[in-house]
Design a protein around this motif. Structure first.
Motif, PDB file in Angstrom:
ATOM      1  N   TYR A  37     -13.061   8.658  -0.359  1.00 13.33           N
ATOM      2  CA  TYR A  37     -13.016   7.560   0.602  1.00 13.33           C
ATOM      3  C   TYR A  37     -12.257   6.374  -0.002  1.00 13.33           C
ATOM      4  N   VAL A  38     -11.386   5.778   0.790  1.00 12.80           N
ATOM      5  CA  VAL A  38     -10.577   4.652   0.340  1.00 12.80           C
ATOM      6  C   VAL A  38     -10.544   3.609   1.445  1.00 12.80           C
ATOM      7  N   LEU A  39     -10.832   2.368   1.067  1.00 10.88           N
ATOM      8  CA  LEU A  39     -10.646   1.252   1.994  1.00 10.88           C
ATOM      9  C   LEU A  39      -9.189   0.832   1.942  1.00 10.88           C
ATOM     10  N   VAL A  40      -8.591   0.674   3.099  1.00  5.41           N
ATOM     11  CA  VAL A  40      -7.164   0.366   3.160  1.00  5.41           C
ATOM     12  C   VAL A  40      -6.950  -0.886   3.996  1.00  5.41           C
ATOM     13  N   ALA A  41      -6.198  -1.826   3.446  1.00  4.45           N
ATOM     14  CA  ALA A  41      -5.784  -3.018   4.191  1.00  4.45           C
ATOM     15  C   ALA A  41      -4.274  -2.998   4.293  1.00  4.45           C
ATOM     16  N   GLN A  42      -3.750  -3.148   5.504  1.00  2.03           N
ATOM     17  CA  GLN A  42      -2.311  -3.123   5.724  1.00  2.03           C
ATOM     18  C   GLN A  42      -1.883  -4.368   6.490  1.00  2.03           C
ATOM     19  N   ALA A  43      -0.789  -4.953   6.040  1.00  3.61           N
ATOM     20  CA  ALA A  43      -0.226  -6.134   6.699  1.00  3.61           C
ATOM     21  C   ALA A  43       1.247  -6.217   6.318  1.00  3.61           C
ATOM     22  N   ARG A  44       1.920  -7.245   6.808  1.00  2.00           N
ATOM     23  CA  ARG A  44       3.355  -7.366   6.564  1.00  2.00           C
ATOM     24  C   ARG A  44       3.662  -7.874   5.161  1.00  2.00           C
ATOM     25  N   GLY A  45       2.703  -8.524   4.517  1.00  4.67           N
ATOM     26  CA  GLY A  45       2.937  -9.064   3.184  1.00  4.67           C
ATOM     27  C   GLY A  45       1.822  -8.720   2.227  1.00  4.67           C
ATOM     28  N   SER A  46       2.128  -8.704   0.931  1.00  5.63           N
ATOM     29  CA  SER A  46       1.127  -8.331  -0.066  1.00  5.63           C
ATOM     30  C   SER A  46       0.025  -9.379  -0.190  1.00  5.63           C
ATOM     31  N   ASP A  47       0.355 -10.653  -0.002  1.00 10.58           N
ATOM     32  CA  ASP A  47      -0.667 -11.690  -0.149  1.00 10.58           C
ATOM     33  C   ASP A  47      -1.780 -11.510   0.873  1.00 10.58           C
ATOM     34  N   ALA A  48      -1.419 -11.135   2.090  1.00 11.31           N
ATOM     35  CA  ALA A  48      -2.431 -10.975   3.137  1.00 11.31           C
ATOM     36  C   ALA A  48      -3.408  -9.856   2.797  1.00 11.31           C
ATOM     37  N   VAL A  49      -2.900  -8.751   2.281  1.00 13.27           N
ATOM     38  CA  VAL A  49      -3.804  -7.632   1.978  1.00 13.27           C
ATOM     39  C   VAL A  49      -4.612  -7.909   0.712  1.00 13.27           C
ATOM     40  N   LEU A  50      -4.032  -8.645  -0.221  1.00 13.46           N
ATOM     41  CA  LEU A  50      -4.799  -9.009  -1.420  1.00 13.46           C
ATOM     42  C   LEU A  50      -5.952  -9.939  -1.050  1.00 13.46           C
ATOM     43  N   ASP A  51      -5.678 -10.896  -0.184  1.00 11.89           N
ATOM     44  CA  ASP A  51      -6.748 -11.805   0.273  1.00 11.89           C
ATOM     45  C   ASP A  51      -7.827 -11.041   1.034  1.00 11.89           C
ATOM     46  N   ALA A  52      -7.400 -10.124   1.896  1.00 12.57           N
ATOM     47  CA  ALA A  52      -8.362  -9.388   2.716  1.00 12.57           C
ATOM     48  C   ALA A  52      -9.286  -8.530   1.857  1.00 12.57           C
ATOM     49  N   THR A  53      -8.741  -7.871   0.853  1.00 11.51           N
ATOM     50  CA  THR A  53      -9.593  -7.026  -0.002  1.00 11.51           C
ATOM     51  C   THR A  53     -10.452  -7.867  -0.932  1.00 11.51           C
ATOM     52  N   ALA A  54      -9.904  -8.989  -1.407  1.00 10.30           N
ATOM     53  CA  ALA A  54     -10.714  -9.863  -2.272  1.00 10.30           C
ATOM     54  C   ALA A  54     -11.926 -10.388  -1.529  1.00 10.30           C
ATOM     55  N   ALA A  55     -11.785 -10.631  -0.234  1.00  9.08           N
ATOM     56  CA  ALA A  55     -12.909 -11.141   0.561  1.00  9.08           C
ATOM     57  C   ALA A  55     -14.035 -10.120   0.689  1.00  9.08           C
ATOM     58  N   LEU A  56     -13.741  -8.838   0.424  1.00  6.64           N
ATOM     59  CA  LEU A  56     -14.765  -7.791   0.536  1.00  6.64           C
ATOM     60  C   LEU A  56     -15.615  -7.665  -0.725  1.00  6.64           C
ATOM     61  N   ARG A  57     -15.242  -8.325  -1.789  1.00  6.60           N
ATOM     62  CA  ARG A  57     -15.919  -8.115  -3.071  1.00  6.60           C
ATOM     63  C   ARG A  57     -17.415  -8.437  -3.031  1.00  6.60           C
ATOM     64  N   PRO A  58     -17.839  -9.552  -2.446  1.00  6.09           N
ATOM     65  CA  PRO A  58     -19.297  -9.809  -2.432  1.00  6.09           C
ATOM     66  C   PRO A  58     -20.079  -8.697  -1.732  1.00  6.09           C
ATOM     67  N   ALA A  59     -19.587  -8.233  -0.605  1.00  2.00           N
ATOM     68  CA  ALA A  59     -20.303  -7.167   0.112  1.00  2.00           C
ATOM     69  C   ALA A  59     -20.299  -5.869  -0.681  1.00  2.00           C
TER      70      ALA A  59
ATOM     71  N   MET B 159      -9.731  10.722   2.808  1.00  2.00           N
ATOM     72  CA  MET B 159      -8.507  11.393   2.394  1.00  2.00           C
ATOM     73  C   MET B 159      -8.579  12.899   2.583  1.00  2.00           C
ATOM     74  N   LYS B 160      -9.761  13.463   2.452  1.00  4.24           N
ATOM     75  CA  LYS B 160      -9.908  14.909   2.675  1.00  4.24           C
ATOM     76  C   LYS B 160      -9.631  15.240   4.135  1.00  4.24           C
ATOM     77  N   ALA B 161     -10.201  14.432   5.027  1.00  4.85           N
ATOM     78  CA  ALA B 161      -9.955  14.659   6.456  1.00  4.85           C
ATOM     79  C   ALA B 161      -8.488  14.444   6.805  1.00  4.85           C
ATOM     80  N   ALA B 162      -7.838  13.469   6.140  1.00  9.55           N
ATOM     81  CA  ALA B 162      -6.422  13.210   6.415  1.00  9.55           C
ATOM     82  C   ALA B 162      -5.562  14.400   6.015  1.00  9.55           C
ATOM     83  N   SER B 163      -5.856  14.983   4.844  1.00 10.86           N
ATOM     84  CA  SER B 163      -5.067  16.134   4.402  1.00 10.86           C
ATOM     85  C   SER B 163      -5.284  17.329   5.313  1.00 10.86           C
TER      86      SER B 163
END
Length: 783
Positions: free
Chosen positions: A466-488, A620-624
């Motif tokens: 299992y992998v959490l994936v964040a996608q956006a047009r820029g790297s800063d947006a996805v870095l911010d989005a994943t960093a916000a998940l750290r407490p949870a 990822m198993k289901a994706a393959s």
């Protein structure tokens, strides 16, 4: 005239072969045999399979000596490779403290650390840090701390190194990585070449092995290298060795079989010309139409068409006799020969619309090869053969064999029973029908896969499904989005619902975070004032921390750190494996280990999803598996269209329902029997079985067409029997050898087609061959 024609033919082949060799580029990327990714899961899977950093990682294990000697060998190998341009990273765990950072990145520690997010870097913080450093200097850790203090009194380098240390990192013995048992020194190498770049990986892996062999000459030390690149090299070597061995046996078998069948040394030489023409034409076509590289499987499978291509000159040779012009002979055979060629080419042409690059290549190779083989047999070969060889219909052995076959009962209802039994076996055989595991398509040795799993566990690589994936047009947006998940995510780890996780934001904060930390740093004058206040009454000299002031000043004015800036550092692998950047989007991955309930993380992803950033949990198993299922659907659709076109082609050629049925029935029954036997043997069908079924159908159609073409003429039936015996024995030899291959792809193709050859021959003989005319049979019996 014959010599001139042969010379011109050979010159044309040499010229075409030169063109093919000049333009041909080989590829070992299995993604060419996968459909275009349509879902986000599939796109991510395809990126990681070939271009992702994970595909470039090599894991090295040195064993066979005492731990101290192994540590020395690890350091020697590291030092020999670390500056080699073939590798973007070489690490053995020996980097610590300041050594973990390239010199030009050291000031960035103040933009990467979270130490001052809650409490700013002020005089009180500095005073507490200096007091702590005085205590450190009086402790056993003084040797480690003392070199850092002038430039890093708060020890941010060590704080970051500790924060970045993976939970499952290998132990360090004698200052390098070792496995848990302490018997193997471990290294991690990232190649510059992609994992499925066979040429680049051959160079990279070969350099590692050659370097170690030189360093360890005369010792008992051994080196294991595993990873996608090492697998690619091993597969390439095994495939080449097996191809050479099978090719040599096939060539010898072809020559001996033709010598025995025709009792003439000329026939093997003449029979090779259409085959060589077909192979070179197929290679040239794919080289010109696919400049990005031709997959080795396409070439390997394409050359197995010897089972079809060689049939054309053999039928011509077997029917040639005194009193019959070679040109007239080939014209008489042309309706059956051309019908078989057109039908098989139409079947493979459907793969041009499959959406799979590898199948398109296979279709192009097949169509050009079969077409050229047929045309050279029709328009060139008659000019080279002896026009007056012995008539094979007069052979006593063939006549006796023909009489025995003629005496066999013709199957009627038994064919229906065979079809029903095959359908029942297919429907009710136990076990899984389709093989959906993408890893089973790779010919990696199971022992190597097991070794890869062991070293990944030792090096602390997560077993990620299992992998959490964040996608956006820029790297800063996805870095911010994943960093916000750290407490949870930290809460899930604390509650025991998640063993651990990793993300790029842990190592590389987004640019806005770096700028905020940069703004919070004191300017030069302020820092000097704060430092003077902190040093008041301290045992440190006032000028002892000038390197610290310079580093903070550089950090204050530096541009934000990016992923490209990390290249060559130990952080590069961690970040590049979790942050994928493309022209149109950036993807940040959060690897999850030991996830109990995916629903927990799916809820987090839903909460974090915004209009600008797509966050989702991927299996990822289901994706393959979905990728394989989609591929199979396209191949089955292509086969269904091919079957309709095949029936239409035969109908146009024969124009009689009874004749069409007599030709198609052996092929259709053979396909049922092949699938039934594979199912009864417990074989899970793959896409390569399906592609092989098309080839088996083409063979069966050729056999049935030529038996039908012989009509009820006894002499022509004997000549056709001889030709099909030679064709089937040759094809059986080729594909039986493939069935014994250690490469799963070739083994699947070989076993499927070899079984098809046997069934097609028997069923075509009993179904498609007509009864000989009574008058001819009686004439044979008269004294």
């Amino acid at each position: 005239m014959r010599l001139t024609l042969a010379a011109l033919w050979l010159l044309a082949l040499l010229a075409l072969g030169w063109l093919a060799s000049a333009r041909l580029e080989f590829s070992g990327d299995l993604r060419r045999f996968l459909p275009d990714a349509r879902t986000p899961e599939q796109r991510l899977l395809m990126e990681e399979l070939g271009d992702g950093p994970g595909s470039r990682l090599l894991m090295l294990a040195i064993s066979g000596e005492a731990p101290e000697a192994l540590a020395d060998r690890s350091r020697a190998l590291h030092d020999a490779l670390v500056n080699d341009p073939r590798y973007t990273l070489v690490t053995n765990g020996g980097e610590a403290g300041l050594d973990a950072f390239p010199e030009d990145l050291l000031p960035y520690r103040y933009l990467l650390t979270s130490s001052f997010d809650a409490a700013p870097l002020d005089a009180d913080t500095l005073r507490e840090a200096l007091d702590a450093r005085l205590q450190d200097l009086g402790s056993p850790a003084a040797g480690l701390v003392e070199p850092l203090i002038p430039s890093d009194p708060t020890l941010e380098v060590l704080a970051l190194a500790e924060a970045w240390q993976p939970a499952g990192a290998p132990q360090r013995l004698h200052d390098v990585w070792f496995d848990k048992a302490g018997t193997q020194a471990l290294l991690l190498v990232e190649t510059r070449a992609a994992g499925f770049d066979p040429t680049g990986q051959l160079d990279a892996v070969g350099t590692i092995r050659d370097t170690f062999a030189t360093q360890a000459a005369g010792s008992t030390a051994t080196l294991d290298v595993v990873g996608p690149g090492a697998f690619s090299v091993d597969i390439g070597g095994r495939t080449q060795a097996e191809a050479q061995r099978i090719g040599m046996v096939d060539t010898i078998g072809l020559i001996l079989l033709l010598l025995i069948a025709y009792r003439s040394w000329k026939m093997p030489l003449l029979g090779v010309l259409p085959l060589a023409s077909a192979g070179i034409a197929g290679l040239t076509a794919v080289a010109l139409l696919f400049p990005g590289g031709v997959h080795g499987i396409t070439i390997a499978f394409g050359f197995t068409l010897i089972g079809v291509v060689q049939d054309y000159p053999i039928h011509f040779f077997s029917h040639q006799r005194a009193g019959l012009s070679p040109w007239r002979n080939v014209r008489g055979l042309w309706p059956a020969l051309s019908t078989g060629v057109v039908a098989t080419c139409i079947a493979y042409a459907t793969f041009l619309f499959s959406g799979v690059d590898g199948l398109r290549q296979l279709a192009v190779f097949t169509i050009f090869a079969l077409g050229i083989a047929a045309l050279t047999t029709r328009y060139l070969l008659p000019g080279l053969v002896d026009p007056s060889p012995p008539d094979l219909a007069d052979s006593p052995r063939l006549q006796r064999l023909w009489h025995r076959i003629e005496a066999l009962p013709r199957p009627k209802w038994s064919l229906a029973v065979l079809a029903l039994a095959a359908v029942a076996a297919i429907a009710w055989s136990p076990g899984v029908f389709w093989q959906n595991d993408l890893s089973k398509l790779t010919p990696v040795d199971p022992a190597s896969m097991q070794r890869d799993t062991e070293l990944r566990a030792e090096l602390g690589a997560p077993d990620v499904r299992y992998v959490l994936v964040a996608q956006a047009r820029g790297s800063d947006a996805v870095l911010d989005a994943t960093a916000a998940l750290r407490p949870a995510l930290d809460a899930l780890v604390a509650d025991g619902h998640l063993d651990g996780y990793d993300m790029a934001a842990r190592y590389l904060p987004a640019a806005d975070v770096q700028r905020a930390r940069q703004a919070a740093l004191p300017d030069d004058a302020t820092l000097r004032t704060m430092l003077a206040a902190a040093l008041a009454g301290s045992e440190f000299n006032e000028d002892a921390f000038e390197p610290f002031v310079e580093d903070v000043a550089r950090a204050k004015s530096a541009a934000s750190l990016t992923r490209a800036d990390l290249e060559g550092s130990p952080l590069a692998t961690a970040v590049s494996g979790l942050l994928l950047e493309h022209d149109d989007r950036s993807t940040a991955l959060v690897s999850l280990s030991g996830l109990d309930d995916p629903a927990d993380v799916e809820a987090l992803a839903a909460q974090a999803r915004t209009a600008d950033v797509d966050v989702r949990l991927l299996d990822m198993k289901a994706a393959s598996e979905s990728l394989v299922v989609e591929y199979r659907g396209r191949v089955l659709a292509a086969m269904a269209v091919a079957l309709v076109l095949l029936v239409g082609t035969v109908w146009i050629a024969l124009r009689s329902p009874r004749r069409v049925w007599r030709v198609l029935l052996p092929t259709l029954l053979t396909l049922l029997v092949i699938v039934a036997v594979l199912r009864l043997a417990g074989v899970e069908l793959t896409l390569f079985h399906l592609v092989a079924l098309i080839l088996a159908a083409g063979l069966g159609l050729d056999y049935a067409l030529f038996f039908e073409h012989a009509g009820d003429d006894r002499a022509d039936q004997i000549r056709t029997l001889h030709a099909i015996l030679v064709c089937s024995l040759m094809t059986l030899l080729v594909f039986s050898l493939l069935a014994l291959s250690s490469i799963p792809v070739l083994r699947a193709i070989g076993s499927t087609v070899a079984l098809g050859v046997l069934c097609n021959f028997v069923l075509s003989l009993l179904v498609a061959r007509q009864r000989a005319a009574i008058e001819a049979a009686r004439a044979e019996l008269l004294p």
